[in-house]
Design an enzyme around this catalytic site. Structure first.
Site, mmCIF file in Angstrom:
data_model
loop_
_atom_site.group_PDB
_atom_site.id
_atom_site.type_symbol
_atom_site.label_atom_id
_atom_site.label_comp_id
_atom_site.label_asym_id
_atom_site.label_seq_id
_atom_site.Cartn_x
_atom_site.Cartn_y
_atom_site.Cartn_z
ATOM 1 N N GLY B 48 79.623 79.584 39.411
ATOM 2 C CA GLY B 48 80.829 80.551 38.817
ATOM 3 C C GLY B 48 80.345 81.927 38.541
ATOM 4 N N ASN B 101 83.466 81.280 43.684
ATOM 5 C CA ASN B 101 84.171 80.595 42.552
ATOM 6 C C ASN B 101 83.928 81.876 41.498
ATOM 7 O OD1 ASN B 101 84.017 79.458 39.519
ATOM 8 N ND2 ASN B 101 84.651 77.938 40.708
ATOM 9 N N CYS B 131 87.065 77.521 32.611
ATOM 10 C CA CYS B 131 85.778 77.278 32.067
ATOM 11 C C CYS B 131 85.798 77.260 30.630
ATOM 12 C CB CYS B 131 84.764 78.552 32.508
ATOM 13 S SG CYS B 131 83.060 77.989 31.453
ATOM 14 N N ILE B 192 89.330 67.971 38.455
ATOM 15 C CA ILE B 192 89.256 68.898 37.132
ATOM 16 C C ILE B 192 88.241 69.642 36.769
ATOM 17 C CG2 ILE B 192 91.012 67.009 36.323
ATOM 18 C CD1 ILE B 192 88.584 65.693 34.622
ATOM 19 N N ASN B 193 88.408 70.678 36.255
ATOM 20 C CA ASN B 193 87.259 71.209 35.638
ATOM 21 C C ASN B 193 86.757 70.311 34.344
ATOM 22 O OD1 ASN B 193 85.524 73.054 34.400
ATOM 23 N ND2 ASN B 193 86.468 74.797 35.077
ATOM 24 N N GLY B 244 85.527 64.777 39.622
ATOM 25 C CA GLY B 244 85.124 64.516 38.259
ATOM 26 C C GLY B 244 84.695 63.048 38.193
ATOM 27 N N GLY B 266 79.967 66.849 41.453
ATOM 28 C CA GLY B 266 79.604 67.778 40.578
ATOM 29 C C GLY B 266 78.431 67.231 39.645
#
Lengths: 257, 306
Positions: B48, B101, B131, B192-193, B244, B266
């Protein structure tokens, strides 16, 4: 390069009720102070790998001395020779062995003696005079190995009266007065590293500290294991324990509360 | 079967294969180069970025939890200009798509970053309005429909680049947010975050993380993510990049059946540095087993026979 795969365990050794060693063959050059990231599960849990420092390097045979502190290390403790284990490494910068020419001092506390033992063996094979001071809450581990490579060995225990009483830092002042060291190395709990740093600072000296922090990836991508260093664009800088470390010089580290 | 078609089209962003890596879990790719061929990755969403460099959060940044982890990194990154100067040229050596990002404290910051990146060599911009680890902006943007509308509209006007908007699971009605994102010109939705989470040291009687809570990720969040991907799939027609807790090819297939066009790995990258390769192989194996030639066929391909 780093190895990433599965290897067979060659040997295991139980030191006492909570400390053990295991050995594997790794086709890579490994330095004292580097670590490997172990998959410590066959069921997916615990999820994250466990970073473990090397405690011995003999050709391609790498030994790890491990203290059981939770589910991951308990899984590793249950492995037997012939079992397979997945690991990645060597990782991290490791100790710098080129800065010592004649006589060196090793300081170890608790399971922190494990990487220090591997370092001592390597330095001795380079004909460096090695003195060691190692401290434990109760009984020592790896004492025989330290006896083998150390010219002067001081073993300290908080609870076992067979050894010198107290903490390593209580004996450090005297050891530093008696001999001239061209390099000092330390690994142990943060409180010990901090006390060692304070004492060395007051004498205008520094040590190579092997530090630790909880890690996720171990290879420098996730940024969860940080060490705060002096200077840098923010007045300090956050560097990765797993990548720029885990060895840092004591005079560059900022110890937080 | 060598004639599998793994290409996916995310509304103008065409990936050679549907396996991508999630922002914040892959750095700028460099750390993984010793372990895998970066050409094998469909796209890399980079760490990010913010306008200025950020040092990240102080103190403990991770808590391991059952089948997951809570992170509190706080967007430590070298800033967008460093990214442009040093990381884009590095990533361009590989045949993979670059997703930038972006994160801001204000709508103006998001817009400024989109303007800067508009003339740079990136394939897509991922607007991170989710975030949980920064004081201002971040999650606060992604949970308020009015603010989502404002920031997506503003960023859309600031760039011609392919635009992905990354959604937070920490909302009451994700369909409403997804529809707003689609209506305001996003090309794709990623989700999803992390799920906000907290852990306490019971002996010190203190939260383990200095900021109290952080972002939970890993297999623990997978069922939540599958449900939300499916919700969004039913609500919008733009493509979905699902993520996720993906660890295996089977996990990836599950996301695509729920409605994702492509997926991102991730936390899986932390546990297994070659996760991308293993997940890709797993998808291929599934396609062969099911005798499905094209991976794009999997999107929402649920068996509806009662």
């Amino acid at each position: 390069m780093a190895f990433n795969g599965t290897v067979k365990i060659l040997n295991t050794e139980q030191h006492d009720h909570e400390n053990f060693s295991l050995s594997v063959a790794i086709p890579e050059t490994v330095k004292p102070g580097q670590f490997f990231n172990f998959l410590a599960t066959d069921s997916g849990m615990p999820l994250l790998r466990r970073p473990i420092s090397v405690s011995g390097i003999e050709d391609n045979v790498i030994t790890f001395t491990i203290k059981v502190v939770g589910k991951g290390t308990q899984y590793l403790a249950n492995l037997k020779s012939g079992d397979e284990v997945a690991l990645t490494g060597p990782l991290g910068n490791g100790f710098d062995l080129t800065t010592t020419k004649k006589r060196t001092l090793l300081i170890g506390g608790g399971i922190g003696v494990a990487p220090i033992k591997g370092l001592g063996e390597a330095l001795r094979s380079m004909d460096i005079i090695v003195d060691s001071v190692i401290g434990f809450r109760e009984n020592p581990i790896l004492e025989a190995a330290f006896l083998k490579f150390s010219t002067q060995l001081t073993v300290v225990s908080e609870k076992n009266d067979t050894y010198k009483k107290g903490y390593v830092t209580q004996y450090l002042e005297q050891i530093l007065d008696e001999n001239e060291y061209d390099e000092i190395y330390a690994c142990g709990p943060k409180v010990m590293l901090r006390a060692v740093t304070d004492m060395l600072n007051s004498r205008g000296k520094r040590a190579q500290l092997l530090m630790e922090e909880k890690m996720a990836c171990g290879i420098g991508a996730c940024l969860v294991c940080t060490c705060k260093l002096k200077d840098g664009e923010f007045g300090s800088k956050m560097v990765r324990m797993c990548k720029e470390g885990p060895m840092f010089y004591s005079d560059e580290v900022i110890f937080d509360e | 079967m060598n004639n599998l078609d793994l290409k996916v089209d995310l509304n103008g962003l065409i990936l050679d294969n549907p396996v991508t890596v999630a922002s914040g879990t892959f750095g700028f790719g460099r750390e993984f180069e010793p372990y895998l061929d970066l050409n094998e990755i469909g796209a890399i969403s980079v760490k990010g970025l913010t306008l200025e460099p950020r040092q990240g959060n102080e103190g403990v940044r991770i808590v391991e939890t059952p089948m997951g982890m809570i992170n509190s990194v706080g967007l430590q990154n070298p800033g967008v200009h460093h990214f442009i100067e040093h990381e884009i040229p590095y990533l361009r050596q590989f045949n993979t798509k670059i997703i930038a990002n972006i994160n801001g404290n204000t709508t103006q910051e998001y817009v400024r970053m989109a303007e800067i990146l508009n003339s740079e060599d990136v394939d897509s911009i991922e607007l991170n309005i989710s975030c949980p680890n920064v004081k201002n902006g971040g999650l606060a943007f992604g949970t308020n429909p009015k603010v989502v509308e404002e920031v997506v509209k503003a960023v859309r006007n600031a760039t011609d680049k392919h635009l992905i908007v990354k959604l937070t699971p920490n909302v009451t009605d994700i369909k409403e947010i997804a529809k707003i994102v689609e209506a305001n010109g996003a090309n794709c939705i990623s989700l999803i975050n992390t799920v906000t989470g907290m852990a306490i040291d019971i002996y010190q009687r203190k939260p383990i993380l200095k900021r109290k809570s952080g972002g939970l990720s890993g297999p623990a969040v997978k069922p939540i993510a599958i449900k939300l991907v499916h919700d969004v799939y039913q609500a919008v027609s733009i493509p979905i990049l699902g993520m996720g807790g993906i660890m295996t090819g089977e996990d990836a297939v599950e996301f695509m059946l729920a409605g994702a066009d492509a997926i991102a790995i991730g936390t899986g990258n932390f546990v297994n540095p070659t996760a991308v390769i293993d997940v890709k192989k797993g998808i291929e194996k599934y396609l062969e087993y099911m005798e499905i030639k094209s991976v794009s066929k999997l999107k929402g391909y649920l068996n509806t026979v009662e």
